[in-house]
Design an enzyme around this catalytic site. Structure first.
Site, PDB file in Angstrom:
ATOM      1  N   LYS A   1      15.914  -9.276 -54.514  1.00 43.21           N
ATOM      2  CA  LYS A   1      17.172  -9.689 -54.184  1.00 43.21           C
ATOM      3  C   LYS A   1      17.189 -11.191 -53.575  1.00 43.21           C
ATOM      4  CE  LYS A   1      18.346  -9.162 -49.803  1.00 43.21           C
ATOM      5  NZ  LYS A   1      18.608  -8.703 -48.794  1.00 43.21           N
TER       6      LYS A   1
ATOM      7  N   ARG B   1      17.742 -16.877 -53.468  1.00 44.95           N
ATOM      8  CA  ARG B   1      17.117 -18.245 -53.442  1.00 44.95           C
ATOM      9  C   ARG B   1      17.179 -19.226 -54.498  1.00 44.95           C
ATOM     10  NH1 ARG B   1      15.185 -15.197 -49.622  1.00 44.95           N
ATOM     11  NH2 ARG B   1      14.179 -15.996 -47.772  1.00 44.95           N
TER      12      ARG B   1
ATOM     13  N   ASP C   1      24.732  -8.096 -54.315  1.00 45.40           N
ATOM     14  CA  ASP C   1      24.394  -9.016 -53.555  1.00 45.40           C
ATOM     15  C   ASP C   1      24.025 -10.187 -54.421  1.00 45.40           C
ATOM     16  OD1 ASP C   1      24.659  -7.575 -51.154  1.00 45.40           O
ATOM     17  OD2 ASP C   1      22.592  -8.287 -50.327  1.00 45.40           O
TER      18      ASP C   1
ATOM     19  N   ASN D   1      28.949  -8.022 -48.029  1.00 45.84           N
ATOM     20  CA  ASN D   1      27.960  -8.014 -46.875  1.00 45.84           C
ATOM     21  C   ASN D   1      26.550  -8.521 -47.203  1.00 45.84           C
ATOM     22  OD1 ASN D   1      27.142  -7.394 -44.123  1.00 45.84           O
ATOM     23  ND2 ASN D   1      26.995  -5.271 -44.401  1.00 45.84           N
TER      24      ASN D   1
ATOM     25  N   ARG E   1      28.543  -9.807 -38.147  1.00 47.01           N
ATOM     26  CA  ARG E   1      27.043 -10.250 -38.179  1.00 47.01           C
ATOM     27  C   ARG E   1      26.796 -11.730 -37.680  1.00 47.01           C
ATOM     28  NH1 ARG E   1      24.091  -8.178 -43.803  1.00 47.01           N
ATOM     29  NH2 ARG E   1      22.543  -8.959 -42.649  1.00 47.01           N
TER      30      ARG E   1
ATOM     31  N   GLN F   1      17.266 -16.154 -41.923  1.00 46.92           N
ATOM     32  CA  GLN F   1      18.212 -16.564 -43.035  1.00 46.92           C
ATOM     33  C   GLN F   1      18.678 -18.241 -42.685  1.00 46.92           C
ATOM     34  OE1 GLN F   1      20.617 -13.340 -44.232  1.00 46.92           O
ATOM     35  NE2 GLN F   1      19.078 -12.351 -44.910  1.00 46.92           N
TER      36      GLN F   1
ATOM     37  N   SER G   1      11.073 -12.439 -38.705  1.00 52.07           N
ATOM     38  CA  SER G   1      10.925 -12.219 -40.462  1.00 52.07           C
ATOM     39  C   SER G   1      10.294 -13.451 -40.939  1.00 52.07           C
ATOM     40  CB  SER G   1      12.298 -11.905 -40.871  1.00 52.07           C
ATOM     41  OG  SER G   1      12.852 -11.097 -40.486  1.00 52.07           O
TER      42      SER G   1
ATOM     43  N   ASP H   1      12.780  -4.790 -43.102  1.00 53.24           N
ATOM     44  CA  ASP H   1      13.418  -4.072 -44.275  1.00 53.24           C
ATOM     45  C   ASP H   1      12.902  -2.795 -44.412  1.00 53.24           C
ATOM     46  OD1 ASP H   1      15.388  -5.966 -44.063  1.00 53.24           O
ATOM     47  OD2 ASP H   1      15.187  -6.793 -46.287  1.00 53.24           O
TER      48      ASP H   1
ATOM     49  N   LYS I   1      21.816  -6.062 -38.816  1.00 48.34           N
ATOM     50  CA  LYS I   1      22.030  -5.980 -40.176  1.00 48.34           C
ATOM     51  C   LYS I   1      22.916  -5.017 -40.956  1.00 48.34           C
ATOM     52  CE  LYS I   1      17.478  -7.508 -40.209  1.00 48.34           C
ATOM     53  NZ  LYS I   1      16.510  -8.014 -41.027  1.00 48.34           N
ATOM     54  N   GLU I   2      23.056  -4.384 -42.046  1.00 51.40           N
ATOM     55  CA  GLU I   2      23.927  -3.753 -42.721  1.00 51.40           C
ATOM     56  C   GLU I   2      24.628  -2.693 -41.625  1.00 51.40           C
ATOM     57  OE1 GLU I   2      21.587  -5.042 -43.994  1.00 51.40           O
ATOM     58  OE2 GLU I   2      21.697  -5.013 -46.297  1.00 51.40           O
TER      59      GLU I   2
ATOM     60  N   HIS J   1      22.683   0.529 -47.949  1.00 52.49           N
ATOM     61  CA  HIS J   1      21.784   0.794 -49.068  1.00 52.49           C
ATOM     62  C   HIS J   1      20.459   1.400 -48.613  1.00 52.49           C
ATOM     63  CE1 HIS J   1      20.003  -3.450 -48.909  1.00 52.49           C
ATOM     64  NE2 HIS J   1      20.627  -3.444 -47.849  1.00 52.49           N
ATOM     65  N   ARG J   2      19.682   0.713 -47.532  1.00 47.97           N
ATOM     66  CA  ARG J   2      18.635   1.260 -47.160  1.00 47.97           C
ATOM     67  C   ARG J   2      18.488   2.633 -46.036  1.00 47.97           C
ATOM     68  NH1 ARG J   2      15.731  -2.458 -49.186  1.00 47.97           N
ATOM     69  NH2 ARG J   2      16.545  -4.597 -49.001  1.00 47.97           N
TER      70      ARG J   2
ATOM     71  N   LYS K   1      24.467  -2.205 -53.271  1.00 49.46           N
ATOM     72  CA  LYS K   1      24.139  -3.658 -52.566  1.00 49.46           C
ATOM     73  C   LYS K   1      22.795  -4.429 -53.248  1.00 49.46           C
ATOM     74  CE  LYS K   1      23.979  -5.895 -48.122  1.00 49.46           C
ATOM     75  NZ  LYS K   1      22.992  -6.775 -48.162  1.00 49.46           N
TER      76      LYS K   1
HETATM   77  O1  LIG Z   1      15.695 -14.121 -46.309  1.00 49.83           O
HETATM   78  C1  LIG Z   1      15.930 -13.108 -46.982  1.00 49.83           C
HETATM   79  O2  LIG Z   1      15.839 -13.231 -48.117  1.00 49.83           O
HETATM   80  C2  LIG Z   1      15.828 -11.878 -45.913  1.00 49.83           C
HETATM   81  C3  LIG Z   1      15.741 -11.928 -44.612  1.00 49.83           C
HETATM   82  C4  LIG Z   1      15.518 -10.666 -43.852  1.00 49.83           C
HETATM   83  O3  LIG Z   1      16.660 -11.084 -42.798  1.00 49.83           O
HETATM   84  P1  LIG Z   1      16.413 -11.561 -41.283  1.00 49.83           P
HETATM   85  O4  LIG Z   1      15.811 -12.856 -41.414  1.00 49.83           O
HETATM   86  O5  LIG Z   1      17.750 -11.608 -40.984  1.00 49.83           O
HETATM   87  O6  LIG Z   1      15.272 -10.507 -40.641  1.00 49.83           O
HETATM   88  C5  LIG Z   1      15.824  -9.585 -44.595  1.00 49.83           C
HETATM   89  O7  LIG Z   1      16.198  -8.463 -43.789  1.00 49.83           O
HETATM   90  C6  LIG Z   1      16.945  -9.561 -45.526  1.00 49.83           C
HETATM   91  O8  LIG Z   1      16.907  -8.398 -46.217  1.00 49.83           O
HETATM   92  C7  LIG Z   1      16.296 -10.691 -46.525  1.00 49.83           C
HETATM   93  C1  LIG Z   2      19.265  -7.109 -44.283  1.00 48.31           C
HETATM   94  C2  LIG Z   2      19.359  -7.035 -45.656  1.00 48.31           C
HETATM   95  O1  LIG Z   2      20.330  -7.746 -46.386  1.00 48.31           O
HETATM   96  P1  LIG Z   2      21.037  -9.123 -45.970  1.00 48.31           P
HETATM   97  O2  LIG Z   2      20.411  -9.537 -44.567  1.00 48.31           O
HETATM   98  O3  LIG Z   2      20.724  -9.945 -46.961  1.00 48.31           O
HETATM   99  O4  LIG Z   2      22.503  -8.721 -45.906  1.00 48.31           O
HETATM  100  C3  LIG Z   2      18.686  -5.926 -46.491  1.00 48.31           C
HETATM  101  O5  LIG Z   2      18.802  -6.050 -47.978  1.00 48.31           O
HETATM  102  O6  LIG Z   2      17.905  -5.199 -45.869  1.00 48.31           O
END
Ligand SMILES: O=C(O)C1=C[C@@H](OP(=O)(O)O)[C@@H](O)[C@H](O)C1
Ligand SMILES: C=C(OP(=O)(O)O)C(=O)O
Length: 427
Positions: free
Chosen positions: A24, A29, A51, A95, A125, A173, A199, A313, A340-341, A384-385, A410
């Protein structure tokens, strides 16, 4: 659409191999960077899920020619060379954190008015740190409800600053989004991170992908990035299988004493989540790192004390392996998982307890003690997780039902079929 699925326990070790769908994080990206590039890009091995569909649709709405063939796992993008063709757009991000954060950054280099929104949870969020950075850059950006969360409203005529700061203690992110648009800015840019950066491996992933499309970035220290203006060049780019999705299959081997090979991943994969394998090794499993596959073999499991900030994750996966270890497991430093979710600390502890598993919530994580799961219906909170990780409990004990299994769409719509096909030989 059923309201729950009951997982059938296995009677012995699970052995097999599997290739999870595309990442994903890399799919979303690659679409953004390809949209910023000059020339066209052909992305292969892309993930077909909510997503990635949200991202592709948003880019189309912004006037980026994006041809999607999910059947073939291919997306062709005609890059707009750092421009955003549409002068106004309303973007729906459901989401998807990556989508709303990366697209907010993307829209900021445009010339017009953009509004980005998502579902109820997305409206809880935080996105304020990214908005604050854009405001610093002179862009009229705001959170419409003034609560630091989407919907987001941007009025922009492009990014022309040469210095920008961002806070990434709630999510990496925001930084990834700003990094990816930087080569398309009008000037060379120095981007610095204030405070803690969570992260971190996702930032390394962002930089690696940017460089594959021709960006030049220096990192004089871990909190500073010097990005040259000059844009990207379109590429053919193959997406790795999703390492977070792979965690569930490694966990299957770990808890059944079996052996599972995940194809398409390796030690140097761009996704930090391959390091989940190291966590299982710490618990007593054996790993074989191949050139293009990883095999995990389950052994007697011991409890561990682990910092999962960089691979958060996979914390839910580990939480569902931990009950089968001989001692308690403490998961630390994942406070950002509350954003997160769902609140992924409270929800996990609550559902473990529902299944009769001894678990304790901490501000930054949890402790899980050895227990045998009891029959129950696990609630999944549209996460989803939650669904994918708690299904693991059902492989070891009868009567575990997972509510709303479709929430895996998702990132992994075919998850339950994939799990079944891996495990069916062991029933
Ligand atoms: O940059 C990314 O692709 C992601 C960064 C992570 O989020 P955080 O940076 O909010 O922890 C991760 O939890 C998410 O599923 C994907
Ligand atoms: C946190 C997650 O996704 P996102 O932040 O991209 O919604 C995930 O996929 O576990």
């Amino acid at each position: 659409m059923s309201s729950f699925v009951e997982v059938t326990p296995v009677s012995g070790p699970v052995r097999g191999s599997i290739r999870p769908p595309g990442s994903k994080s890399l799919s979303n990206r690659a679409m953004i960077v390809a949209a910023l590039a000059s020339g066209s890009s052909r992305l292969t091995g892309v993930l077909d899920s909510v997503d990635t569909r949200v991202m592709a649709t948003a880019l189309q709405k912004l006037g980026i020619e994006t041809n999607v063939d999910f059947e073939q796992k291919v997306i062709e993008v005609s890059g707009a060379g750092g421009n955003v063709p549409e002068k106004s757009a309303e973007l729906w991000c459901e989401n998807s954190g990556t989508s709303i954060r990366f697209l907010t950054a993307f829209c900021s280099i445009g010339n017009g008015e953009y509004r980005l929104d998502g579902n109820e949870r997305m409206r809880e969020r935080p996105i304020a740190p990214l908005i604050d950075s854009l405001v610093q850059a002179g862009i009229d950006a705001k959170c419409e409800l003034e609560n630091g969360c989407p919907p987001v409203m941007l009025r922009t005529s492009g990014l022309s600053t040469d210095r920008l700061e961002v806070s990434a203690s709630m999510s990496s992110q925001y930084l990834s989004g700003l990094l990816m648009i930087s080569p398309a800015a009008k000037k060379n840019l120095v981007l610095s991170v204030t405070g803690e950066l969570v992260s971190r491996p996702y930032i390394d992933m962002t930089l690696a992908l940017m460089r594959s499309f021709g960006a030049i970035v220096d990192e004089p220290n871990p909190a500073e990035f010097h990005i040259q203006a000059g844009g990207y060049v379109g590429q053919d780019y193959d997406i790795e299988p999703d390492a977070s999705a792979a965690s569930y299959f490694f966990a299957v081997a770990a808890i059944t004493g079996g052996s599972v090979t995940v194809e398409g991943l390796h030690r140097n994969a761009l996704q930090g989540d391959v390091r989940f394998v190291d966590a299982l090794v710490q618990m007593g499993c054996e790993a074989e790192w191949g050139e293009n596959s990883i095999t995990l073999t389950g052994r007697e499991l011991r409890g561990i004390d682990i910092d999962m900030n960089e691979i958060s994750d996979t914390a839910q996966t580990l939480a569902c392996v931990a009950p089968f270890a001989s001692g308690p497991t403490r998961i630390r430093n994942i406070a950002h998982n509350r954003l997160k979710e769902t609140d992924r600390i409270t929800a996990v502890v609550h559902e473990l307890k529902r299944a009769g598993i001894a678990a304790e919530e901490h501000e930054d994580g949890m402790t899980i003690s050895p227990s045998l799961p009891q029959p129950c219906t696990i609630q999944t909170y549209d996460d989803h997780r939650m669904a994918m990780s708690f299904a693991l409990l059902g492989l070891k004990a009868p009567g575990i039902r997972i509510a709303d299994p479709d929430c895996t769409s998702k990132t992994y719509p075919e998850y339950f079929e994939a799990l079944e096909s891996l495990c069916k030989g062991s029933r």
